[in-house]
Motif scaffolding. Structure first.
Motif, mmCIF file in Angstrom:
data_model
loop_
_atom_site.group_PDB
_atom_site.id
_atom_site.type_symbol
_atom_site.label_atom_id
_atom_site.label_comp_id
_atom_site.label_asym_id
_atom_site.label_seq_id
_atom_site.Cartn_x
_atom_site.Cartn_y
_atom_site.Cartn_z
ATOM 1 N N SER A 196 0.848 -1.187 0.000
ATOM 2 C CA SER A 196 0.000 0.000 0.000
ATOM 3 C C SER A 196 0.881 1.233 0.000
ATOM 4 O O SER A 196 1.875 1.280 0.700
ATOM 5 N N SER A 197 0.524 2.223 -0.752
ATOM 6 C CA SER A 197 1.391 3.400 -0.782
ATOM 7 C C SER A 197 0.588 4.668 -0.997
ATOM 8 O O SER A 197 -0.478 4.656 -1.594
ATOM 9 N N THR A 198 1.103 5.732 -0.441
ATOM 10 C CA THR A 198 0.570 7.070 -0.658
ATOM 11 C C THR A 198 1.730 7.953 -1.081
ATOM 12 O O THR A 198 2.680 8.127 -0.314
ATOM 13 N N GLY A 199 1.686 8.460 -2.288
ATOM 14 C CA GLY A 199 2.788 9.273 -2.775
ATOM 15 C C GLY A 199 4.094 8.509 -2.854
ATOM 16 O O GLY A 199 5.166 9.070 -2.679
ATOM 17 N N GLY A 200 4.019 7.175 -3.078
ATOM 18 C CA GLY A 200 5.213 6.374 -3.243
ATOM 19 C C GLY A 200 5.794 5.831 -1.967
ATOM 20 O O GLY A 200 6.729 5.045 -2.007
ATOM 21 N N ALA A 201 5.253 6.218 -0.808
ATOM 22 C CA ALA A 201 5.773 5.730 0.468
ATOM 23 C C ALA A 201 4.753 4.803 1.126
ATOM 24 O O ALA A 201 3.560 4.910 0.864
ATOM 25 N N PRO A 202 5.198 3.862 1.990
ATOM 26 C CA PRO A 202 4.233 3.004 2.682
ATOM 27 C C PRO A 202 3.209 3.812 3.462
ATOM 28 O O PRO A 202 3.532 4.849 4.042
ATOM 29 N N THR A 203 1.987 3.335 3.471
ATOM 30 C CA THR A 203 0.926 4.025 4.188
ATOM 31 C C THR A 203 1.217 4.033 5.684
ATOM 32 O O THR A 203 1.525 3.004 6.266
ATOM 33 N N ALA A 204 1.128 5.169 6.313
ATOM 34 C CA ALA A 204 1.367 5.294 7.747
ATOM 35 C C ALA A 204 0.050 5.210 8.500
ATOM 36 O O ALA A 204 -1.030 5.345 7.927
ATOM 37 N N TYR A 205 0.142 5.005 9.814
ATOM 38 C CA TYR A 205 -1.078 4.927 10.611
ATOM 39 C C TYR A 205 -1.853 6.238 10.591
ATOM 40 O O TYR A 205 -3.039 6.280 10.865
ATOM 41 N N GLY A 206 -1.197 7.319 10.264
ATOM 42 C CA GLY A 206 -1.897 8.589 10.163
ATOM 43 C C GLY A 206 -2.884 8.631 9.018
ATOM 44 O O GLY A 206 -3.717 9.532 8.931
ATOM 45 N N ASP A 207 -2.826 7.656 8.144
ATOM 46 C CA ASP A 207 -3.742 7.574 7.004
ATOM 47 C C ASP A 207 -4.913 6.633 7.282
ATOM 48 O O ASP A 207 -5.512 6.099 6.350
ATOM 49 N N ASP A 208 -5.226 6.379 8.560
ATOM 50 C CA ASP A 208 -6.357 5.523 8.903
ATOM 51 C C ASP A 208 -7.628 5.985 8.189
ATOM 52 O O ASP A 208 -7.836 7.173 7.948
ATOM 53 N N VAL A 209 -8.508 5.006 7.926
ATOM 54 C CA VAL A 209 -9.783 5.288 7.270
ATOM 55 C C VAL A 209 -10.907 4.780 8.162
ATOM 56 O O VAL A 209 -10.819 3.676 8.714
ATOM 57 N N THR A 210 -11.961 5.577 8.321
ATOM 58 C CA THR A 210 -13.141 5.143 9.074
ATOM 59 C C THR A 210 -14.162 4.582 8.099
ATOM 60 O O THR A 210 -14.547 5.229 7.130
ATOM 61 N N VAL A 211 -14.604 3.359 8.379
ATOM 62 C CA VAL A 211 -15.528 2.655 7.494
ATOM 63 C C VAL A 211 -16.904 2.622 8.159
ATOM 64 O O VAL A 211 -17.034 2.157 9.294
#
Length: 312
Positions: free
Chosen positions: A250-265
Motif C-alpha cells: 500500500s502506498s501514498t505518494g510512493g511511500a508506505p501508508t502510515a497509521y496517520g492515514d487511517d480510514v473510518t468505514v
C-alpha cells in the motif's frame, strides 16, 4: 537315414525389460517445546515439560549422526514462548546444521507451533537430541526430535513379447500387483538419489477463521499473527470501524501508508484484502488492524490462513 521330427517350443511371453522406477519419498524432522507431542519431546532434567522464556542458557550439544556439531558450548537466550522462542531456536539450528536442514517454524493441528526441517530424503542424516543448561537455575533442557517418513514408492516397468509377437508394457507395484502407469512427472529411476524438492510442506491447507467484535475494541494486527494470513474480510454491521493498513503493498505518494492515514468505514460496508492464490507461500505483508470507534460499533472479521500438518 531315418529320424524323427521334434517340435520347437518357445516359452512366452518373453520379458524384454524389467525396469525399476520410484516416486521418491521424503522425511520431515521436527522439534517441539511443548513437553510430549507428535513433533518431539522437550524435557527439563529428564522430565517432559514445556520450555518457555529462558533468557540465559548455555547450549552444550546437538547430536547429528552421533556427533556433537557444536564446536564449543555457547550462551544464548530463548525469548518468551510459542513462535518467538521457536524462531530463536530455529536460527540456532540453521547456524550449526552442517547438512542444511532448512529449519523453520511451522504449525499443525496435532502439534500447534513447532520447528520443522525442509523435505529430506527418507533415510540419511540422523538428527538427535539438542541439549542446553539454564545458567540461572541449573536446569538441563533437552529437545528430542520426531520425524515423519514417507518411503519411496517403487514400481517395475515390464516390457514383454507375447506368443504372437506383440509387444506390451505393464507396471507392477512392490507387492507384484499390476497397476496403472504412474505419473511420469513424479517418477525417477530407482538408482537416482533424488532430494525431495516438490513438497515444501507435508500438507498445505487453508484454515478459515471468523470473529465478531462489539464496542470500542480492536482486532489483532493480522500482520502479527503467527500463521500465514491469505485473505481478510471486514464487514461493518453497525457503528463505524477505524482501519489501519500499513504495508509494503500500500502506498501514498510512493511511500508506505502510515497509521496517520487511517480510514473510518461506516456500517453496511464490506472490505476485503487478499493475495494471489497461485502460490501457497504468499501472505499478506504489513499491518492490518480494525478498531470499533464507539460502544455501538459491531463488526465481523473473517480470514483464511495457511496451516501445515503431517497427519494427512
Amino acid at each position: 537315414m531315418s529320424g524323427t521330427n521334434a517340435g520347437v517350443s518357445l516359452d512366452c511371453p518373453i520379458t524384454l525389460a524389467n525396469e525399476c522406477w520410484k516416486v521418491p519419498g521424503y522425511r520431515y524432522v521436527t522439534y517441539d517445546n511443548s513437553a510430549t507431542t507428535p513433533c518431539g519431546v522437550s524435557a527439563i532434567d529428564g522430565t517432559p515439560a514445556g520450555i518457555c522464556d529462558r533468557p540465559n542458557i548455555k547450549f552444550t550439544s546437538w547430536i547429528i549422526n552421533g556427533v556433537n556439531v557444536f564446536a564449543a558450548p555457547f550462551n544464548e537466550g530463548l525469548d518468551e514462548c510459542g513462535t518467538p522462542l521457536l524462531s530463536d531456536l530455529a536460527a540456532i539450528l540453521n547456524t550449526w546444521d552442517p547438512f542444511a536442514g532448512g529449519w523453520t517454524v511451522a504449525v499443525s493441528d496435532t502439534c500447534a507451533y513447532h520447528i520443522r526441517s525442509r523435505a529430506l530424503p527418507p533415510t540419511g542424516t540422523d538428527y538427535g537430541v539438542l541439549t542446553a543448561v539454564d545458567n540461572d537455575t541449573g536446569d538441563v533442557l533437552t529437545f528430542t526430535p520426531a520425524q515423519t517418513v514417507v518411503h519411496d514408492q517403487v514400481f517395475h516397468r515390464i516390457v514383454e513379447v507375447d506368443c504372437q509377437g506383440q509387444t506390451s508394457v505393464r507396471w507392477m507395484n512392490s507387492a507384484g500387483a499390476t497397476v496403472p502407469a504412474p505419473n511420469p512427472t513424479q517418477i525417477v529411476e530407482c538408482s537416482v538419489q533424488a532430494t525431495p524438492g516438490g513438497r515444501t510442506a507435508p500438507t498445505q491447507r487453508v484454515r478459515p477463521r471468523i470473529q465478531r467484535y462489539t464496542g470500542a475494541v480492536s482486532s489483532p494486527n493480522f500482520d502479527a499473527l503467527p500463521a500465514e494470513v491469505q485473505a481478510v474480510t471486514l464487514t461493518v454491521l453497525a457503528g463505524a470501524v477505524r482501519v489501519r493498513a500499513a504495508g509494503s503493498g500500500s502506498s501514498t505518494g510512493g511511500a508506505p501508508t502510515a497509521y496517520g492515514d487511517d480510514v473510518t468505514v461506516p456500517a453496511g460496508v464490506t472490505l476485503s484484502w487478499g493475495v494471489d492464490g497461485d502460490s501457497y507461500d504468499l501472505a499478506l505483508d504489513g499491518s492490518l488492524l480494525f478498531t470499533g470507534t464507539a460502544a455501538g460499533s459491531d463488526f465481523l472479521v473473517h480470514w483464511t490462513e495457511h496451516t501445515y500438518t503431517d497427519s494427512d
